[in-house]
Design a protein around this motif. Structure first.
Motif, PDB file in Angstrom:
ATOM      1  N   GLY A   1      -4.235   1.054  -8.322  1.00  0.00           N
ATOM      2  CA  GLY A   1      -5.340   1.970  -8.094  1.00  0.00           C
ATOM      3  C   GLY A   1      -5.071   2.995  -7.022  1.00  0.00           C
ATOM      4  N   THR A   2      -3.843   3.515  -7.005  1.00  0.00           N
ATOM      5  CA  THR A   2      -3.502   4.517  -6.007  1.00  0.00           C
ATOM      6  C   THR A   2      -3.075   5.809  -6.693  1.00  0.00           C
ATOM      7  OG1 THR A   2      -2.258   4.894  -3.975  1.00  0.00           O
ATOM      8  CG2 THR A   2      -1.086   3.798  -5.771  1.00  0.00           C
ATOM      9  N   ASP A   3      -2.696   6.807  -5.911  1.00  0.00           N
ATOM     10  CA  ASP A   3      -2.415   8.127  -6.461  1.00  0.00           C
ATOM     11  C   ASP A   3      -0.933   8.464  -6.326  1.00  0.00           C
ATOM     12  OD1 ASP A   3      -2.112  10.152  -3.875  1.00  0.00           O
ATOM     13  OD2 ASP A   3      -3.347   8.383  -3.479  1.00  0.00           O
ATOM     14  N   PRO A   4      -0.435   9.457  -7.085  1.00  0.00           N
ATOM     15  CA  PRO A   4       1.002   9.782  -7.061  1.00  0.00           C
ATOM     16  C   PRO A   4       1.528  10.153  -5.685  1.00  0.00           C
ATOM     17  CG  PRO A   4      -0.027  10.776  -8.984  1.00  0.00           C
ATOM     18  CD  PRO A   4      -1.143  10.217  -8.150  1.00  0.00           C
ATOM     19  N   SER A   5       0.738  10.873  -4.888  1.00  0.00           N
ATOM     20  CA  SER A   5       1.204  11.259  -3.562  1.00  0.00           C
ATOM     21  C   SER A   5       1.456  10.030  -2.692  1.00  0.00           C
ATOM     22  CB  SER A   5       0.182  12.184  -2.887  1.00  0.00           C
ATOM     23  OG  SER A   5       0.576  12.488  -1.573  1.00  0.00           O
ATOM     24  N   THR A   6       0.527   9.083  -2.738  1.00  0.00           N
ATOM     25  CA  THR A   6       0.699   7.844  -1.969  1.00  0.00           C
ATOM     26  C   THR A   6       1.895   7.059  -2.469  1.00  0.00           C
ATOM     27  OG1 THR A   6      -1.671   7.706  -1.509  1.00  0.00           O
ATOM     28  CG2 THR A   6      -0.402   5.662  -1.327  1.00  0.00           C
ATOM     29  N   VAL A   7       2.049   6.958  -3.786  1.00  0.00           N
ATOM     30  CA  VAL A   7       3.177   6.209  -4.350  1.00  0.00           C
ATOM     31  C   VAL A   7       4.498   6.825  -3.897  1.00  0.00           C
ATOM     32  CG1 VAL A   7       4.373   5.563  -6.490  1.00  0.00           C
ATOM     33  CG2 VAL A   7       1.885   5.376  -6.342  1.00  0.00           C
ATOM     34  N   ALA A   8       4.592   8.155  -3.932  1.00  0.00           N
ATOM     35  CA  ALA A   8       5.841   8.817  -3.562  1.00  0.00           C
ATOM     36  C   ALA A   8       6.183   8.567  -2.093  1.00  0.00           C
ATOM     37  CB  ALA A   8       5.748  10.311  -3.841  1.00  0.00           C
ATOM     38  N   THR A   9       5.180   8.634  -1.214  1.00  0.00           N
ATOM     39  CA  THR A   9       5.451   8.396   0.211  1.00  0.00           C
ATOM     40  C   THR A   9       5.745   6.926   0.462  1.00  0.00           C
ATOM     41  OG1 THR A   9       3.919  10.198   0.722  1.00  0.00           O
ATOM     42  CG2 THR A   9       4.624   8.806   2.541  1.00  0.00           C
ATOM     43  N   TYR A  10       4.988   6.057  -0.193  1.00  0.00           N
ATOM     44  CA  TYR A  10       5.257   4.623  -0.034  1.00  0.00           C
ATOM     45  C   TYR A  10       6.636   4.273  -0.591  1.00  0.00           C
ATOM     46  CZ  TYR A  10       4.439  -0.396   0.188  1.00  0.00           C
ATOM     47  OH  TYR A  10       4.531  -1.730   0.492  1.00  0.00           O
ATOM     48  N   PHE A  11       7.049   4.950  -1.657  1.00  0.00           N
ATOM     49  CA  PHE A  11       8.392   4.765  -2.208  1.00  0.00           C
ATOM     50  C   PHE A  11       9.441   5.034  -1.128  1.00  0.00           C
ATOM     51  CE2 PHE A  11      12.264   6.063  -4.289  1.00  0.00           C
ATOM     52  CZ  PHE A  11      12.366   5.258  -5.420  1.00  0.00           C
ATOM     53  N   THR A  12       9.198   6.066  -0.313  1.00  0.00           N
ATOM     54  CA  THR A  12      10.117   6.380   0.780  1.00  0.00           C
ATOM     55  C   THR A  12      10.194   5.229   1.773  1.00  0.00           C
ATOM     56  OG1 THR A  12       9.583   8.730   0.570  1.00  0.00           O
ATOM     57  CG2 THR A  12      10.628   8.038   2.614  1.00  0.00           C
ATOM     58  N   GLU A  13       9.048   4.661   2.133  1.00  0.00           N
ATOM     59  CA  GLU A  13       9.038   3.515   3.045  1.00  0.00           C
ATOM     60  C   GLU A  13       9.737   2.312   2.426  1.00  0.00           C
ATOM     61  OE1 GLU A  13       6.130   2.653   6.006  1.00  0.00           O
ATOM     62  OE2 GLU A  13       4.617   3.753   4.830  1.00  0.00           O
ATOM     63  N   LEU A  14       9.490   2.089   1.145  1.00  0.00           N
ATOM     64  CA  LEU A  14      10.117   0.964   0.450  1.00  0.00           C
ATOM     65  C   LEU A  14      11.628   1.143   0.391  1.00  0.00           C
ATOM     66  CD1 LEU A  14       8.862  -1.560  -1.018  1.00  0.00           C
ATOM     67  CD2 LEU A  14       9.301  -0.347  -3.155  1.00  0.00           C
TER      68      LEU A  14
ATOM     69  N   LEU B   1       6.483   1.771  -9.210  1.00  0.00           N
ATOM     70  CA  LEU B   1       6.055   2.843 -10.099  1.00  0.00           C
ATOM     71  C   LEU B   1       5.278   2.293 -11.289  1.00  0.00           C
ATOM     72  CD1 LEU B   1       9.223   5.141 -10.099  1.00  0.00           C
ATOM     73  CD2 LEU B   1       7.164   5.303  -8.685  1.00  0.00           C
ATOM     74  N   GLU B   2       5.716   1.173 -11.838  1.00  0.00           N
ATOM     75  CA  GLU B   2       5.025   0.597 -12.993  1.00  0.00           C
ATOM     76  C   GLU B   2       3.673   0.002 -12.599  1.00  0.00           C
ATOM     77  OE1 GLU B   2       8.884  -0.601 -15.770  1.00  0.00           O
ATOM     78  OE2 GLU B   2       8.005  -2.121 -14.438  1.00  0.00           O
ATOM     79  N   ALA B   3       3.541  -0.436 -11.341  1.00  0.00           N
ATOM     80  CA  ALA B   3       2.302  -1.077 -10.910  1.00  0.00           C
ATOM     81  C   ALA B   3       1.292  -0.093 -10.337  1.00  0.00           C
ATOM     82  CB  ALA B   3       2.614  -2.141  -9.857  1.00  0.00           C
TER      83      ALA B   3
END
Length: 603
Positions: free
Chosen positions: A111-124, A104-106
């Protein structure tokens, strides 16, 4: 079939706080190292092995690292600290371990967007849950793993080494992970269906008919039981193609997307077959552990894992037997591969293709909806190996147990050879057939850790190479290569043609960047072989091959593995920054982003 002894099934709800913290710390170190390696983040050298990343969020992460091959920073997980400005305005450094917080801090810096971060967070998070469960429950030592067969050893591996979120498995529940993921080592049985010939097409190599596949894969009583199901439904058994379906896929995708076909008896469920299967690291490919000489089977799963939806494209099912037939022809005519190297090509010998009757008519339909039903049968390791031979994936060399001991170190210790001699045997066994196919035929595979297997003798010395996963992963150069003879056809989807620089990049990325980059420091730490020596041995293997085959000099230049710089292809960057999670009609090609220094360029 019971769960293998001493291998507890990971329960994602039974994770200790200490295990969660340790899993996070290890994954955080991996994320920092890989994201810097792919030029997603910039590490500032602070001197004496220290580095710092300054994020746009105002937070900084400091750590110690050693510089490895290709400019990779191998991060010490215990050294990570996080510095953020407190409410009082002063900066406070504290031990860093939270990989999710780091994402989240990075995000802005990446250079990505909130939707991608949220879905990638799920994978992580899914990856962390499995890793933490593994740490909580423990496992065998690498010495104990030496006694396992190929399929059982596959279940002990920890996922794709290049990818940070390597067990995302979007679509699987926690219960599904426990039931179907490879680390759970839970045998499963397959649902079989009969698909009307108006929807399904069987293909096989020249020696394999549809009837021969069924006779090999199903015993007589099961075939009689399935026939009775069709006759009771008033259907002609000869009017249908029989095929297995993964039980998860049958429940979550086939009965939904193909509801119309099931209702109108274009698809008829037959019941379960008797054999037990274990999933490999790809999850969708399974080895028959009930009757090991029978074929492995590759089945689609409508889950998103390691960058793509894990279906099977119709062009792959259609092309698999054709590509296998062609490759076998090359191998059987080549005494060096057949007699000298004894290389084994685990062919994809038969397949069933089922296209969706409606969605295939939709222009640019996302591929995840078009690859839900089909299968590929592949030669099994058990059927091809010698009686006293152990076969293990290339990836297993990187496995480290809970004591910190590496599997490669256990293999070397048990062999009785000096580490450098054992590595020479490894490099000859692995690289020489790959180099021969590359230089002689202008052909390469996708020789990553799961597709490439090694056969070992009774002393755990590598003796020969096994290759698999051909269709869609075999590429040929678009230059004229007379040695290839007549090729299967001219359609790119069956046999992709690529520039020689791309052909050789498959070897660079999958073997050297994707595997040896991690193996070299393990050998330095646990076998006493310095990294520089490791890479010198690899380079010498390539030079020795070239010296023995001077007639291929022009090809050595065409597929130059010793060039000072190689293109950088970032898998993590592709997911987080480039592709993100938008639905696409086709799997896409990766594009380079800068270069890496090549450790093979110098002796």
């Amino acid at each position: 079939m019971p769960t293998p002894q001493n291998h507890p099934v990971p329960d994602l709800s039974e994770v200790t706080p200490a295990a969660w913290r340790e899993a996070n710390q290890q994954l955080l170190a991996k994320a920092v190292g890989e994201w810097c390696f792919e030029d997603m983040l910039k590490a500032v050298d602070t001197g004496e092995g220290g580095y710092r990343i300054d994020l746009d969020s105002g937070t900084s992460y400091a750590f110690r690292a050693t510089v490895g091959a290709f400019g990779w920073l191998r991060v010490d997980p215990r050294s990570l600290t996080r510095t953020a400005t407190s409410m009082l305005g002063n900066s406070i450094a504290e031990p860093a371990w939270d990989a999710q917080q780091f994402l989240l801090e990075a995000a802005s810096t990446l250079g990505t967007d909130p939707s991608t971060v949220a879905t990638y967070f799920t994978e992580l998070s899914a990856t962390l849950a499995v890793d933490a469960a593994r740490i909580t429950h423990g496992g065998e030592t690498v010495a104990e793993l030496l006694d396992l067969g190929h399929s059982e050893l596959e279940c002990r591996m920890t996922g794709h080494n290049l990818l940070v979120a390597n067990k995302g498995r979007i679509g699987f529940s926690a219960t599904d992970v426990r039931r179907y993921a490879p680390e759970s080592a839970q045998p499963l049985t397959l649902q079989w269906v009969a698909v009307h010939r108006g929807l399904a097409e069987f293909r096989g190599t020249s020696e394999l008919s549809e009837e021969a596949i069924l006779a090999r894969e199903l015993d007589e009583s099961t075939r009689a039981r399935f026939t009775a199901v069709l006759e009771a439904a008033g259907a002609d058994p000869q009017g249908y193609v029989w095929m297995p379906v993964h039980p998860w896929q049958w429940d979550h995708a086939v009965q939904i997307l193909h509801a119309a076909d099931i209702a109108q008896q274009r698809i008829i469920p037959l019941g379960e077959s008797q054999d037990a299967y274990l999933p490999g690291q790809s999850i969708r490919t399974m080895a028959n552990v009930g009757t090991p000489d029978r074929y492995d089977v590759k089945l689609p799963l409508k889950i998103l894992n390691t960058l793509v939806w894990r279906g099977i494209p119709p062009h792959c099912t259609m092309g698999a037997p054709v590509v296998t037939q062609w490759l076998r022809g090359l191998v059987e005519r080549d005494p060096f591969l057949t007699d000298t190297c004894r290389t084994v090509f685990l062919g994809e010998v038969a397949s069933v293709t089922v296209r969706h009757p409606y969605l295939t008519k939709l222009p640019d339909a996302p591929y995840q909806h078009l690859e839900t039903l089909g299968c590929i049968w592949r030669d099994s390791v058990t059927a091809r190996k010698d009686a006293d031979e152990r076969v293990r994936t290339f990836a297993s060399l990187l496995h480290v147990d809970h004591t910190g001991d590496a599997f490669v170190a256990a293999l070397v210790r048990s062999s009785g050879l000096e580490p450098q001699e054992w590595l020479r045997r490894l490099f000859d066994t692995l690289l020489v057939p790959i180099l021969h196919v590359l230089y002689r035929y202008g052909v390469t595979f996708n020789p990553h850790g799961q597709n490439t297997l090694l056969g070992y003798d009774e002393n755990n010395v590598p003796v020969r190479l096994y290759l698999k996963d051909f269709v869609d992963d075999v590429c040929v150069s678009f230059t004229d290569v007379p040695e290839r003879g007549a090729e299967p056809d001219g359609h790119d989807h069956v046999l992709p043609r690529k520039h020689p620089s791309i052909i050789k990049q498959h070897v660079m990325d999958q073997v050297f960047v994707g595997h040896f980059r991690y193996l070299a420091p393990l050998c330095a730490e646990q076998l006493g072989v310095p990294e520089k020596t490791f890479w010198s041995l690899v380079r010498q293997t390539i030079l020795d091959f070239q010296k023995r085959n001077p007639e291929l000099a022009e090809r050595f230049a065409e597929y130059d593995l010793l060039t000072p710089e190689i293109p950088r292809y970032g898998l993590n960057r592709d997911r987080i920054v480039v592709t993100r999670y938008g639905d696409r009609a086709l799997r896409h090609a990766l594009y380079p982003n800068g270069t890496h220094p090549n450790p093979l360029a110098e002796g």
